[in-house]
Motif scaffolding. Structure first.
Motif, PDB file in Angstrom:
ATOM      1  N   THR A 269      -0.159  14.494 -16.986  1.00 26.62           N
ATOM      2  CA  THR A 269       0.651  15.392 -17.814  1.00 26.62           C
ATOM      3  C   THR A 269       1.995  15.638 -17.138  1.00 26.62           C
ATOM      4  N   ALA A 270       2.981  15.884 -17.999  1.00 28.01           N
ATOM      5  CA  ALA A 270       4.307  16.207 -17.464  1.00 28.01           C
ATOM      6  C   ALA A 270       4.320  17.642 -16.967  1.00 28.01           C
ATOM      7  N   PRO A 271       5.110  17.963 -15.954  1.00 28.92           N
ATOM      8  CA  PRO A 271       5.950  17.029 -15.180  1.00 28.92           C
ATOM      9  C   PRO A 271       5.076  16.157 -14.272  1.00 28.92           C
ATOM     10  N   TYR A 272       5.393  14.850 -14.269  1.00 29.76           N
ATOM     11  CA  TYR A 272       4.601  13.891 -13.507  1.00 29.76           C
ATOM     12  C   TYR A 272       5.023  13.949 -12.032  1.00 29.76           C
ATOM     13  N   ALA A 273       4.075  14.363 -11.171  1.00 30.79           N
ATOM     14  CA  ALA A 273       4.427  14.574  -9.753  1.00 30.79           C
ATOM     15  C   ALA A 273       3.226  14.274  -8.870  1.00 30.79           C
ATOM     16  N   LEU A 274       3.523  13.896  -7.606  1.00 36.68           N
ATOM     17  CA  LEU A 274       2.484  13.624  -6.618  1.00 36.68           C
ATOM     18  C   LEU A 274       3.074  13.873  -5.236  1.00 36.68           C
ATOM     19  N   THR A 275       2.318  14.546  -4.391  1.00 37.42           N
ATOM     20  CA  THR A 275       2.754  14.782  -3.009  1.00 37.42           C
ATOM     21  C   THR A 275       1.918  13.921  -2.069  1.00 37.42           C
ATOM     22  N   THR A 276       2.605  13.134  -1.244  1.00 35.79           N
ATOM     23  CA  THR A 276       1.917  12.307  -0.248  1.00 35.79           C
ATOM     24  C   THR A 276       2.039  12.974   1.114  1.00 35.79           C
ATOM     25  N   ALA A 277       1.102  12.720   2.013  1.00 36.09           N
ATOM     26  CA  ALA A 277       1.100  13.373   3.334  1.00 36.09           C
ATOM     27  C   ALA A 277       0.991  12.339   4.445  1.00 36.09           C
ATOM     28  N   ASN A 278       1.649  12.680   5.540  1.00 32.09           N
ATOM     29  CA  ASN A 278       1.501  11.928   6.794  1.00 32.09           C
ATOM     30  C   ASN A 278       1.863  10.447   6.668  1.00 32.09           C
ATOM     31  N   LEU A 279       3.009  10.190   6.062  1.00 35.56           N
ATOM     32  CA  LEU A 279       3.479   8.810   6.008  1.00 35.56           C
ATOM     33  C   LEU A 279       4.033   8.409   7.367  1.00 35.56           C
ATOM     34  N   PHE A 280       3.638   7.228   7.828  1.00 37.58           N
ATOM     35  CA  PHE A 280       4.119   6.741   9.128  1.00 37.58           C
ATOM     36  C   PHE A 280       5.541   6.204   8.994  1.00 37.58           C
ATOM     37  N   ALA A 281       6.133   5.969  10.156  1.00 40.58           N
ATOM     38  CA  ALA A 281       7.494   5.444  10.162  1.00 40.58           C
ATOM     39  C   ALA A 281       7.514   4.073   9.511  1.00 40.58           C
ATOM     40  N   GLY A 282       8.558   3.785   8.780  1.00 37.66           N
ATOM     41  CA  GLY A 282       8.675   2.510   8.107  1.00 37.66           C
ATOM     42  C   GLY A 282       9.525   2.624   6.876  1.00 37.66           C
ATOM     43  N   THR A 283       9.642   1.507   6.178  1.00 37.87           N
ATOM     44  CA  THR A 283      10.388   1.475   4.921  1.00 37.87           C
ATOM     45  C   THR A 283       9.392   1.324   3.771  1.00 37.87           C
ATOM     46  N   TYR A 284       9.546   2.132   2.743  1.00 41.95           N
ATOM     47  CA  TYR A 284       8.591   2.171   1.626  1.00 41.95           C
ATOM     48  C   TYR A 284       9.312   1.826   0.324  1.00 41.95           C
ATOM     49  N   ALA A 285       8.686   0.950  -0.466  1.00 40.41           N
ATOM     50  CA  ALA A 285       9.193   0.630  -1.808  1.00 40.41           C
ATOM     51  C   ALA A 285       8.327   1.397  -2.812  1.00 40.41           C
ATOM     52  N   LEU A 286       8.844   2.478  -3.343  1.00 43.24           N
ATOM     53  CA  LEU A 286       8.098   3.371  -4.228  1.00 43.24           C
ATOM     54  C   LEU A 286       8.417   3.052  -5.700  1.00 43.24           C
ATOM     55  N   THR A 287       7.398   3.056  -6.529  1.00 41.59           N
ATOM     56  CA  THR A 287       7.581   2.864  -7.970  1.00 41.59           C
ATOM     57  C   THR A 287       6.655   3.799  -8.730  1.00 41.59           C
ATOM     58  N   ALA A 288       6.996   4.004  -9.998  1.00 39.80           N
ATOM     59  CA  ALA A 288       6.140   4.760 -10.921  1.00 39.80           C
ATOM     60  C   ALA A 288       5.832   3.851 -12.119  1.00 39.80           C
ATOM     61  N   VAL A 289       4.573   3.850 -12.560  1.00 38.57           N
ATOM     62  CA  VAL A 289       4.140   3.027 -13.695  1.00 38.57           C
ATOM     63  C   VAL A 289       3.602   3.959 -14.786  1.00 38.57           C
ATOM     64  N   ALA A 290       4.244   3.921 -15.962  1.00 42.12           N
ATOM     65  CA  ALA A 290       3.823   4.759 -17.089  1.00 42.12           C
ATOM     66  C   ALA A 290       2.984   3.920 -18.052  1.00 42.12           C
TER      67      ALA A 290
END
Length: 300
Positions: A269-290
């Motif tokens: 349901t909107a608003p579409y949101a997610l909280t992630t925790a404890n991401l390690f160092a690095g580069t992340y390619a983030l996407t959302a799929v509807a």
């Protein structure tokens, strides 16, 4: 005396013995007529109609006795006793066409036997059928379920089934009311829908055409609104992922968040949101799929 006006002569003789002839006034001898007549409750009648035939006896006093009914020369049941000068016989099994119905009155102590007949016509009325849904010129998308319903009936008969067509292609059939079919395989383009009703005798009729249009399904739209591109965080990092999503010809049912090909989580349901925790160092390619209610999906 015959059934007519009859003069009745009489003679008188005086005291001298001389006689004279006199004629009395005319007298109607109407109660000497008798006979049996026959009527039908409906003529012509439809196939399978329950038709009642009535024999009415006219005669001296109140006629008694019985009436034998015959259909096409065949005795139809036991003789029927007169009730109030009438006798009835009902049948729903006369064949289509002209049928000879005969009545034979038995007579009684005051009335002579008599016979009469009539022709009863039985017509096979064709069935009637019309598509009640969808409406003419209705619009759908590829993948939609299209529910087709029809009204079908027949005077004096019964419907054996209704077949649904797109052009000359049979989609499916229904053998009981309400007559309906759910079509799930409609492709892109226009379709001419018809319904064909068939009665118990094998007679069929086709409905008027109902046209529909099936459009290519539009994909939902989705955008990842947070975090901003190339944002920097100190490890271990907690990220608040947010997205917007919409669908012009349906509804968004799910937004999934990915890091590369790894699913991080989803929101329905909107608003579409997610909280992630404890991401390690690095580069992340983030996407959302509807994903929408037809199963179509789009990636941010």
């Amino acid at each position: 005396l015959a059934f007519q006006t009859n003069p009745i002569p009489a003679a008188s003789v005086d005291a001298t013995g001389t006689g004279s002839n006199y004629v009395f006034a005319a007298n109607d001898i109407s109660d000497m007529f008798q006979g049996v007549g026959i009527t039908s409750s409906e003529n012509p009648g439809g196939s399978s109609d329950n038709i009642t035939f009535t024999a009415m006896v006219v005669g001296n006093s109140t006629p008694g006795g019985t009436v034998q009914f015959l259909t096409n020369g065949v005795v139809a049941g036991a003789p029927v006793a007169l009730v109030g000068s009438a006798a009835n016989f009902s049948t729903a099994t006369l064949p289509i066409g002209a049928n000879l119905i005969t009545v034979q009155y038995s007579g009684d102590a005051n009335n002579q036997p008599s016979t009469n007949s009539m022709t009863q016509t039985i017509t096979n009325y064709p069935p009637a059928v019309s598509i009640s849904s969808p409406a003419n010129n209705a619009n759908y998308n590829v993948g939609d379920s299209i529910y087709i319903t029809a009204n079908a009936s027949e005077v004096g008969g019964s419907i054996a089934g209704v077949a649904f067509y797109s052009g000359s292609t049979l989609l499916g059939t229904s053998v009981s009311s309400p007559y309906s079919y759910a079509w799930t395989g409609a492709g892109f383009g226009t379709d001419a829908l018809t319904a064909v009703a068939t009665d118990a005798l094998g007679n069929s009729v086709t409905s008027s055409v109902v046209n529909i249009t099936v459009a290519a399904h539009l994909l939902p739209t989705v955008a990842l609104t947070g975090p901003a591109g190339w944002s920097s965080y100190a490890a271990p990092a907690n990220l608040a992922l947010t997205a917007t999503a919409s669908d012009t010809d349906g509804n968004v049912t799910n937004v999934a968040f990915y890091q590369g090909t790894t699913l991080l989580g989803s929101a329905t349901t909107a608003p579409y949101a997610l909280t992630t925790a404890n991401l390690f160092a690095g580069t992340y390619a983030l996407t959302a799929v509807a994903t929408d209610d037809s199963g179509a999906s789009a990636t941010s």
